[in-house]
Design a protein around this motif. Structure first.
Motif, mmCIF file in Angstrom:
data_model
loop_
_atom_site.group_PDB
_atom_site.id
_atom_site.type_symbol
_atom_site.label_atom_id
_atom_site.label_comp_id
_atom_site.label_asym_id
_atom_site.label_seq_id
_atom_site.Cartn_x
_atom_site.Cartn_y
_atom_site.Cartn_z
ATOM 1 N N GLU B 83 5.252 77.400 -122.877
ATOM 2 C CA GLU B 83 4.376 76.417 -123.531
ATOM 3 C C GLU B 83 4.477 75.020 -122.899
ATOM 4 O OE1 GLU B 83 7.380 75.047 -127.133
ATOM 5 O OE2 GLU B 83 5.406 75.815 -127.603
ATOM 6 N N ARG B 84 3.406 74.244 -123.012
ATOM 7 C CA ARG B 84 3.284 72.903 -122.427
ATOM 8 C C ARG B 84 3.570 72.909 -120.927
ATOM 9 N NH1 ARG B 84 6.525 71.751 -126.747
ATOM 10 N NH2 ARG B 84 8.225 71.067 -125.389
ATOM 11 N N PRO B 85 2.652 73.453 -120.124
ATOM 12 C CA PRO B 85 2.881 73.500 -118.676
ATOM 13 C C PRO B 85 3.116 72.102 -118.101
ATOM 14 C CG PRO B 85 0.955 74.790 -119.261
ATOM 15 C CD PRO B 85 1.362 74.044 -120.494
ATOM 16 N N ALA B 86 4.042 72.015 -117.158
ATOM 17 C CA ALA B 86 4.399 70.714 -116.583
ATOM 18 C C ALA B 86 4.285 70.771 -115.062
ATOM 19 C CB ALA B 86 5.822 70.352 -116.987
ATOM 20 N N PHE B 87 3.734 69.707 -114.491
ATOM 21 C CA PHE B 87 3.574 69.648 -113.028
ATOM 22 C C PHE B 87 3.834 68.221 -112.555
ATOM 23 C CE2 PHE B 87 0.979 73.199 -114.448
ATOM 24 C CZ PHE B 87 1.456 74.195 -113.618
ATOM 25 N N TYR B 88 3.957 68.063 -111.237
ATOM 26 C CA TYR B 88 4.119 66.726 -110.674
ATOM 27 C C TYR B 88 2.747 66.058 -110.639
ATOM 28 C CZ TYR B 88 8.554 68.703 -109.246
ATOM 29 O OH TYR B 88 9.777 69.309 -109.246
ATOM 30 N N PRO B 89 2.560 64.965 -111.387
ATOM 31 C CA PRO B 89 1.219 64.379 -111.502
ATOM 32 C C PRO B 89 0.713 63.764 -110.201
ATOM 33 C CG PRO B 89 2.846 63.013 -112.629
ATOM 34 C CD PRO B 89 3.549 64.263 -112.217
ATOM 35 N N TYR B 90 1.633 63.386 -109.310
ATOM 36 C CA TYR B 90 1.209 62.728 -108.067
ATOM 37 C C TYR B 90 0.866 63.730 -106.974
ATOM 38 C CZ TYR B 90 6.225 63.446 -107.548
ATOM 39 O OH TYR B 90 7.488 64.000 -107.537
ATOM 40 N N LEU B 91 1.009 65.020 -107.267
ATOM 41 C CA LEU B 91 0.632 66.052 -106.294
ATOM 42 C C LEU B 91 -0.641 66.747 -106.757
ATOM 43 C CD1 LEU B 91 4.043 67.838 -105.526
ATOM 44 C CD2 LEU B 91 2.963 65.992 -104.247
ATOM 45 N N GLU B 95 -0.789 71.433 -103.895
ATOM 46 C CA GLU B 95 0.545 70.956 -103.474
ATOM 47 C C GLU B 95 1.622 71.364 -104.479
ATOM 48 O OE1 GLU B 95 -0.494 66.915 -100.932
ATOM 49 O OE2 GLU B 95 -0.510 66.854 -103.126
ATOM 50 N N LEU B 98 2.434 74.838 -103.790
ATOM 51 C CA LEU B 98 3.168 74.913 -102.521
ATOM 52 C C LEU B 98 4.644 74.514 -102.726
ATOM 53 C CD1 LEU B 98 2.767 75.397 -99.449
ATOM 54 C CD2 LEU B 98 2.481 72.941 -99.227
ATOM 55 N N VAL B 99 4.849 73.414 -103.446
ATOM 56 C CA VAL B 99 6.218 72.925 -103.658
ATOM 57 C C VAL B 99 7.049 73.962 -104.424
ATOM 58 C CG1 VAL B 99 7.584 71.232 -104.959
ATOM 59 C CG2 VAL B 99 5.745 70.462 -103.485
ATOM 60 N N PHE B 100 6.479 74.502 -105.501
ATOM 61 C CA PHE B 100 7.260 75.470 -106.285
ATOM 62 C C PHE B 100 7.426 76.789 -105.525
ATOM 63 C CE2 PHE B 100 5.792 72.739 -109.888
ATOM 64 C CZ PHE B 100 7.053 72.263 -110.200
ATOM 65 N N THR B 103 10.131 76.127 -103.045
ATOM 66 C CA THR B 103 11.386 76.093 -103.820
ATOM 67 C C THR B 103 11.872 77.513 -104.096
ATOM 68 O OG1 THR B 103 10.719 74.036 -104.887
ATOM 69 C CG2 THR B 103 12.437 75.294 -105.988
ATOM 70 N N LEU B 147 0.734 79.596 -111.147
ATOM 71 C CA LEU B 147 2.157 79.457 -110.781
ATOM 72 C C LEU B 147 2.935 80.718 -111.178
ATOM 73 C CD1 LEU B 147 4.428 77.639 -109.716
ATOM 74 C CD2 LEU B 147 4.647 76.682 -111.999
#
Lengths: 294, 330
Positions: B83-91, B95, B98-100, B103, B147
């Motif tokens: 619940e409440r998906p979270a991501f990097y807002p500046y990407l 991207e 790609l980052v995850f 990782t 994801l």
């Protein structure tokens, strides 16, 4: 580990706050260097009298601080103990590098992508140390370029500081920044927030400074060594130890109190390393056991 | 075949609250398994325990036959949407994936080639290069689904996957889950949308106050309340019909109350599958009994869910009995 480091690079390179911080440090350095170089000791003696030699020597000393390689210590001192910007940058990066993962909730994605938590945090610390290294390298590079641009060179009878000594001081400043960032990371995992981590560390450092400077310790005999063992004092002492080892006085650095206890540099460094190990151990334990409710 | 998820006595307490209370869950492989429960029943806590985000207070969990828990390597074979998906807002969306992905240890080259396909699969092809900071809840939900699929998982754990989606998005996600199930992926679906469960899930578990109160195939759960409603104009006819049906081996479980008010129909409920309606009609016609109405009772999952999750203390006056502390999720 290689893929973790690569992922860190892909992510951190887009952080505008980090680039902004670096730009701020560079701008402040440029401003500080040229305004410092233009600064002259003012002498208000009787009109027509020659300026006393000690004032001229003082002025020369001041000017020599802006020549290479003395400029390395000058710029690091200006942004470090002078304005605290460099140390605040270390604190902020340490806290935000990990703290924002909790604030945003992305720590969950990271742990689901890479179940080995300790490896992830280790990669994060490596990139953090590298980023702080970039800050120091940029300042050292500026310290080499700006005297050449300004056309100033060491003059006078005293020998200039050695490049090796200046670089040892730069390395000590970098270690100090890494230690701050490490403490920031631990605080971020404890408070689960970047802002919370900064607050906790600032409050701790202020409290430590207050306790350390209590007059009580002067007459406390052997107990007077106790505040000298505190992590902030010892980690801060790294730069002072490097300064002493390189045999020069860093501008802006606080003058040692003649009556204060002085710990041998190697003992101080060993205690600082001990604190580093304690912080890393606490971080590993916290990271591997913590619940992720984000 | 080994169960995709198996828990034994899995328990998690938060202070005095038992958010998950000794649950034994078995999720068969290659099925779509519905995980239902009211708000605060412990669904999300259970999911976090399975994924190793939380440590259990007691008990154990296994995913795909391997031990689960914090740092367990098996999580690498699981895709999850919590619940409440979270991501990097500046990407951008691409991207972030790609980052995850990097990782997770996926090779960057093939990953870069695969990201657009994944984004297209969840309906984000046109906004893949946009910063996630400006994404709506539904768009974040879609990205979280992409994801979860990034590593081609064997088990997919989805917590409210249609939350925040528009009606078209809900249908798309349901179709996607059905397609994934057809590909042989086990889907563990936690949701409040009961129609979603009815349409997608082969098996269901219902969690109430941290305890599993039902765990069985969906068809079986729905069959529990099935029957045939037969209505007659008079109580006498109803009584005769009831006797006739009982003599034929049917169970008549709800006869009409007597006396029946004038103008109302006398009702019988026959415990039989709805498909047996024509057989009941023939039997009654053979005894010269003609009901005013004969209708199959097809219980909805909603009715079954409400029955299972009904608070037994709700009808008591305040203070009449002790109530288990709420199982608020963290």
């Amino acid at each position: 580990m290689r893929s973790l480091l690569r992922a860190e690079w892909l992510r951190q390179r887009r952080r505008l706050d980090v680039w902004g911080l670096l730009a701020g440090v560079v701008l402040l350095t440029l401003l500080g260097y040229f305004s410092g170089l233009a600064n002259r000791i003012q002498y208000f003696g009787p009109p027509g009298d020659p300026v006393p030699p000690e004032v001229l020597a003082q002025d020369l000393l001041l000017r020599n601080q802006y020549t290479f390689p003395a400029s390395i210590a000058t710029l690091l001192g200006m942004t470090g103990v002078g304005s605290f910007l460099l140390y605040l940058a270390g604190l902020y990066l340490g806290a935000s590098w990990t703290g924002l993962e909790f604030t945003r909730g992305t720590i969950r994605n990271v742990v689901l992508a890479r179940p080995g938590r300790v490896a992830f945090f280790a990669a994060r610390l490596v990139t953090l140390a590298a980023a702080l290294g970039v800050f120091v390298v940029v300042l050292v590079t500026l310290a080499a370029l700006l005297p050449a641009l300004a056309g100033v060179a060491w003059t006078g009878d005293t020998p200039p500081p050695t490049l090796g000594g200046a670089l040892v001081y730069a390395a000590a400043v970098w270690l100090l920044l890494v230690a701050l960032a490490l403490a920031g990371t631990l605080a971020a995992t404890l408070t689960r927030s970047g802002g919370g981590a900064v607050l906790v560390l600032v409050v701790y450092l202020i409290a430590e400074a207050v306790v350390t400077n209590l007059g009580f310790w002067r007459d406390a005999g052997a107990l007077g060594w106790l505040p000298q063992l505190l992590p902030g004092v010892r980690i801060g002492g790294l730069a002072a130890a490097a300064e002493a080892a390189a045999s020069f006085q860093v501008p802006y650095a606080p003058q040692p109190d003649p009556g204060a206890l002085v710990m041998p540099p190697l003992v101080g460094a060993a205690i600082a390393a001990g604190w580093g190990i304690v912080i890393v151990a606490a971080l590993v334990r916290r990271v591997s056991r913590m619940d992720l409710t984000e | 075949m080994e169960p995709a998820i198996e828990t034994r006595g899995l328990t998690r307490t938060f202070g005095p609250v038992r958010a998950v209370d000794a649950i034994d869950l078995v999720v068969p492989a290659r099925r779509v398994f519905g995980f239902l429960g009211p708000n605060g029943s412990g669904k999300t806590t259970t999911i976090r325990l399975l994924l190793g985000l939380l440590r259990p207070t007691a008990g154990e969990a296994r995913l795909l036959g391997e031990p689960a828990g914090p740092g367990a390597p098996v999580v690498a074979r699981v895709g999850a949407l919590v619940e409440r998906p979270a991501f990097y807002p500046y990407l951008s969306a691409a991207e972030n994936l790609l980052v995850f992905g990097v990782t997770a240890g996926l090779a960057e080259g093939p990953l870069r080639a695969r990201v657009p396909t994944l984004l297209a699969r969840v309906g984000l092809a046109d906004v893949g290069e946009r910063g996630v900071g400006g994404f709506s809840t539904g768009m974040r939900q879609r990205l979280a689904l992409a994801l979860a699929l990034l590593r081609e998982p064997e088990l997919l754990v989805l917590d409210e996957p249609t939350n925040g989606l528009d009606p078209a998005g809900v249908v798309e996600v349901r179709q996607l889950i059905a397609a994934l199930a057809q590909d042989g992926i086990t889907v563990f679906l936690s949701t409040h949308v009961l129609t979603e469960v009815e349409q997608l899930c082969t098996d269901v578990a219902v969690l109430v106050r941290g305890r599993i109160v039902a765990q069985r195939p969906t068809r079986e759960l729905l069959g529990d309340g099935a029957g045939i409603r037969v209505r007659f104009d008079s109580p006498d006819q109803a009584a005769t019909a009831a006797a006739a049906l009982r003599s034929a081996g049917f169970v008549v479980r709800d006869e009409a109350p007597t006396p029946v008010a004038p103008g109302t129909l006398a009702t019988l409920v026959v415990d039989a599958p709805p498909e047996a309606g024509s057989h009941v009609a023939r039997l009654l016609a053979g005894r010269d009994l003609y009901p005013a109405e004969l209708a199959p009772i097809r219980p909805t999952l909603e009715a079954a869910f409400l029955e299972l999750t009904r608070d037994p203390d709700a009808s008591r006056p305040p203070g009449a009995g002790a109530r288990t502390p709420g199982t608020g999720e963290r």
